[in-house]
Design a protein around this motif. Structure first.
Motif, PDB file in Angstrom:
ATOM      1  N   PRO A 112       0.767  -1.417  -0.032  1.00 46.40           N
ATOM      2  CA  PRO A 112      -0.207   0.015  -0.110  1.00 46.40           C
ATOM      3  C   PRO A 112       0.834   1.298  -0.069  1.00 46.40           C
ATOM      4  O   PRO A 112       0.409   2.273  -0.543  1.00 46.40           O
ATOM      5  CB  PRO A 112      -0.619  -0.149   1.505  1.00 46.40           C
ATOM      6  CG  PRO A 112      -0.973  -1.520   1.485  1.00 46.40           C
ATOM      7  CD  PRO A 112       0.161  -2.122   1.119  1.00 46.40           C
ATOM      8  N   ALA A 126       0.872   3.855  -2.761  1.00 46.40           N
ATOM      9  CA  ALA A 126       0.637   5.524  -2.829  1.00 46.40           C
ATOM     10  C   ALA A 126       1.606   6.338  -3.317  1.00 46.40           C
ATOM     11  O   ALA A 126       1.601   7.484  -3.726  1.00 46.40           O
ATOM     12  CB  ALA A 126       0.402   5.653  -1.286  1.00 46.40           C
ATOM     13  N   ASP A 183       0.982   6.534  -6.805  1.00 49.20           N
ATOM     14  CA  ASP A 183      -0.050   7.413  -7.243  1.00 49.20           C
ATOM     15  C   ASP A 183      -0.046   8.762  -6.725  1.00 49.20           C
ATOM     16  O   ASP A 183      -0.593   9.698  -7.674  1.00 49.20           O
ATOM     17  CB  ASP A 183      -1.460   6.845  -6.385  1.00 49.20           C
ATOM     18  CG  ASP A 183      -1.803   5.636  -6.448  1.00 49.20           C
ATOM     19  OD1 ASP A 183      -1.681   4.856  -7.551  1.00 49.20           O
ATOM     20  OD2 ASP A 183      -2.696   4.748  -5.590  1.00 49.20           O
ATOM     21  N   SER A 203      -5.093   6.391   4.510  1.00 46.62           N
ATOM     22  CA  SER A 203      -6.509   6.223   4.311  1.00 46.62           C
ATOM     23  C   SER A 203      -7.074   5.077   3.878  1.00 46.62           C
ATOM     24  O   SER A 203      -8.255   4.700   3.667  1.00 46.62           O
ATOM     25  CB  SER A 203      -6.861   7.539   3.219  1.00 46.62           C
ATOM     26  OG  SER A 203      -6.532   7.277   2.270  1.00 46.62           O
ATOM     27  N   LYS A 204      -6.098   4.282   3.055  1.00 50.19           N
ATOM     28  CA  LYS A 204      -6.557   2.781   2.447  1.00 50.19           C
ATOM     29  C   LYS A 204      -6.407   1.770   3.610  1.00 50.19           C
ATOM     30  O   LYS A 204      -6.927   0.695   3.044  1.00 50.19           O
ATOM     31  CB  LYS A 204      -5.842   2.400   1.478  1.00 50.19           C
ATOM     32  CG  LYS A 204      -6.049   3.736  -0.020  1.00 50.19           C
ATOM     33  CD  LYS A 204      -5.382   3.258  -1.070  1.00 50.19           C
ATOM     34  CE  LYS A 204      -5.630   4.123  -2.005  1.00 50.19           C
ATOM     35  NZ  LYS A 204      -5.390   3.873  -3.729  1.00 50.19           N
TER      36      LYS A 204
END
Length: 154
Positions: A85, A89, A92, A149-150
């Motif tokens: 993750p 990120a 992203d 947040s994920k």
């Protein structure tokens, strides 16, 4: 020369090295795990950050003799496909410019999020002391918030 047996990225390894050899050089030169970078050599910049027993450690000043039966995780060990993750990120948020410090930054961020799943900007700034010469600190902070947040397995 002494022999050391320990775990790196969930695999048992055996290496021969002088007791004071920095773990960084064992990882890079003997185990061919070159994602961990050499930056300053004095544990200040953070490019060499790995996890030792779940905590971030600057491997350029961590002697192989100190590993003992501990568990080492490098950037290569975060996920098989590079889809952890925090790594996602980073992609992203388009964090990397030169990219040299990014493996250490990611390792520091993962350690932070394990300890503090929803960090504030102040907590991020306090925990992420790695140096980024390109100045991507704002994007690094945004990527850490995105990963937080994920949720999921960090």
């Amino acid at each position: 020369m002494p022999k050391y047996n320990f775990t790196v990225n969930n695999k048992s390894v055996s290496v021969e090295a002088d007791a004071d050899t920095p773990l960084l050089w064992v990882l890079r030169d003997q185990l061919n795990l070159v994602g961990t970078k050499y930056g300053c050599g004095v544990a200040q910049c953070g490019a060499c950050t790995i996890h030792y027993n779940g905590s971030p450690v600057r491997s350029c000043q961590f002697p192989v003799s100190a590993v003992g039966t501990g568990k080492v995780v490098t950037i290569e060990g975060l996920s098989e496909k590079g889809d952890h993750p925090v790594q996602q990120a980073w992609i992203d948020m388009d964090v990397a410019q030169c990219g040299y410090c990014q493996s250490g930054q990611i390792m520091a961020a993962v350690a932070l999020l394990k300890k503090t799943p929803k960090p504030t900007d102040e907590e991020i700034d306090s925990a992420i002391t790695n140096i980024c010469r390109c100045g991507t600190s704002v994007r690094i902070r945004k990527a850490i918030h995105l990963a937080a947040s994920k949720g999921g397995k960090l």
